[in-house]
Every structure is written in C-alpha cells, then in structure tokens.
Design an enzyme around this catalytic site. Structure first.
Site, PDB file in Angstrom:
ATOM      1  CE  LYS A 110      45.302  45.584  48.353  1.00 26.14           C
ATOM      2  NZ  LYS A 110      44.499  44.830  47.407  1.00 26.14           N
TER       3      LYS A 110
HETATM    4  C1  E4P Z   1      41.524  45.892  46.395  1.00 29.48           C
HETATM    5  O1  E4P Z   1      42.412  46.409  47.020  1.00 29.48           O
HETATM    6  C2  E4P Z   1      40.779  44.725  46.925  1.00 29.48           C
HETATM    7  O2  E4P Z   1      41.632  43.644  47.030  1.00 29.48           O
HETATM    8  C3  E4P Z   1      39.597  44.441  46.053  1.00 29.48           C
HETATM    9  O3  E4P Z   1      38.960  45.659  45.724  1.00 29.48           O
HETATM   10  C4  E4P Z   1      38.629  43.466  46.700  1.00 29.48           C
HETATM   11  O4  E4P Z   1      37.489  43.382  45.898  1.00 29.48           O
HETATM   12  P1  E4P Z   1      36.401  42.214  46.084  1.00 29.48           P
HETATM   13  O5  E4P Z   1      35.694  42.433  47.387  1.00 29.48           O
HETATM   14  O6  E4P Z   1      35.489  42.376  44.912  1.00 29.48           O
HETATM   15  O7  E4P Z   1      37.156  40.914  46.068  1.00 29.48           O
END
Ligand code: E4P
Length: 214
Positions: A83
């Site tokens: 990521k």
């Molecule tokens: C996934 O890839 C993200 O890191 C996650 O969905 C972020 O979610 P949030 O906005 O609830 O922290």
C-alpha cells in the site's frame, strides 16, 4: 464483487473467513497500531488464514525508501500487496514496484485525477476513501462513479477498492456502480446479512413447526 476485510485483527479476519466472505485483507498503519504486535508477525498470521491479497502499507515518504520497505514486506508472502500513499513520490515507487512484479494498492485517493495517475503508474489496486469524503460533506460515492467511468473509458486494469466504508449502504451503492472490490469492517459485513423480516420469519416458521401434529 470481491469483499476484502478492513482490519488487522486476526480474530475478526478468522470470523470473516469462516463466513466465506473474505477475498482479501486491507490494513493501514492505524489498524496495525491497534494490535500491539510486531508488524511482520501480524502480516504472517493474516497470510496464513486468508486466501487472497493482503495489503500492507509503507510509512516512508520518498520513493527509494518506499521501495526498500516494500521489498521487505513483499518477501513475507506472495499474498502481500504494498500500500502506497497517493503522493508523487508514491507514484514513482508504484512504477518501480510494478516493473519488479510487486503488486501495489494506491491509498488515500480522494479525487478522480489522483485515481487516473495511480492507474497510469500501473497500480494493481486503487483505494478511494468514501467515508472520509462523506465526513466532510462531499459525496464519496460520486467519486467511485467518476473513477469507474475513467477506467472503463481507457480500459485501465487497476481494480477499484472502495475503502473507508462505514455502513451497508456504502457497500450496496458501490455494488450498484460495479466497483471491483469493497474493503469492509467486520461489523458492516455482519450488518449486510441483517433484516428484521428475516428474523420474524425464522421465529414464525419455528413456532409453527413446534405446533405441528406429530
Ligand atoms: C483501507 O484501505 C483504508 O485504510 C480504510 O478503509 C480507511 O478507513 P477509515 O476512513 O474508516 O479509517
């Protein structure tokens, strides 16, 4: 539509896997920090129980350092997807990692122009955050529509992971648009199954069954 589970908690992941609803996992530094265990240990545990891509995020902000971190993480398992934050240094890293055959997930995407850059860099996955946009009064799902249109127009192969999902409506809106993947917290996966008429129906059927002549 693939479901990824949006957590680094191994018990939650196991529950999702038992339900047959987990096609992959996404983590981020905040989710990892909640677990109080070494990063690599968490990733190895997750890769053991999940049959699909497992996103692990780098924390460097320069391309070269991102690639260095990515190599270490990718060596843990061939399920690991790196990521990378949606910044220009990140795009350089994505291009490099793609040329090395390492899969990437471009994260913190909040505009269609960012998603276009991520696809051009060769990202395997792109993660637009719908909940965080809704939180500031912008319609997150409109972004998904825009990205899907751009990707279809040019036949980009990056898969769209609808991220920052807060409720079942987010999942269903994403499904109506035809997004490739939703990454969903366990609680929301469970909510997707719930309907009061189902519960009433089950109770009624069982009550009638008990009353039948034996
Ligand atoms: C996934 O890839 C993200 O890191 C996650 O969905 C972020 O979610 P949030 O906005 O609830 O922290």
């Amino acid at each position: 539509m693939k479901f990824f589970i949006d957590t680094a908690n191994i018990d939650e992941i196991k529950k999702g896997v038992e339900m047959g609803m987990v096609d992959g996992v996404t983590t981020n530094p905040s989710l990892i920090a909640r677990e109080n265990k070494p990063f690599e240990k968490i990733l190895k545990e997750i890769c053991k129980v999940v049959d699909g891509p497992v996103s692990a995020e780098v924390v460097s902000l320069e391309a070269e350092a991102m690639v260095k971190e990515a190599k270490v993480l990718a060596a843990l398992s061939d399920k690991i997807v790196i990521k990378i934050p949606m910044i220009m240094e990140g795009m350089k890293a994505v291009k490099k990692l793609t040329s090395m055959g390492i899969k990437t997930n471009v994260t913190l995407v909040f505009s269609a122009s960012q998603a276009l850059l991520a696809a051009k860099a060769g990202a395997t996955f792109v993660s637009p955050f719908v909940g965080r946009l809704d939180d500031i009064g912008q319609r997150g799902m409109e972004l998904i529509n825009e990205i899907m249109t751009v990707y279809r127009n040019y036949d980009f192969h990056s898969e769209v992971i609808v991220a920052s999902i807060r409720n079942p409506l987010h999942v269903m809106d994403a499904a109506m648009i035809g997004a490739d993947i939703a990454t969903i917290p366990l609680k929301v996966i469970e909510q997707l199954a719930q309907h009061p008429l189902t519960n009433i129906g089950v109770e009624q059927f069982l009550a009638d069954w008990e009353k039948r002549k034996k």
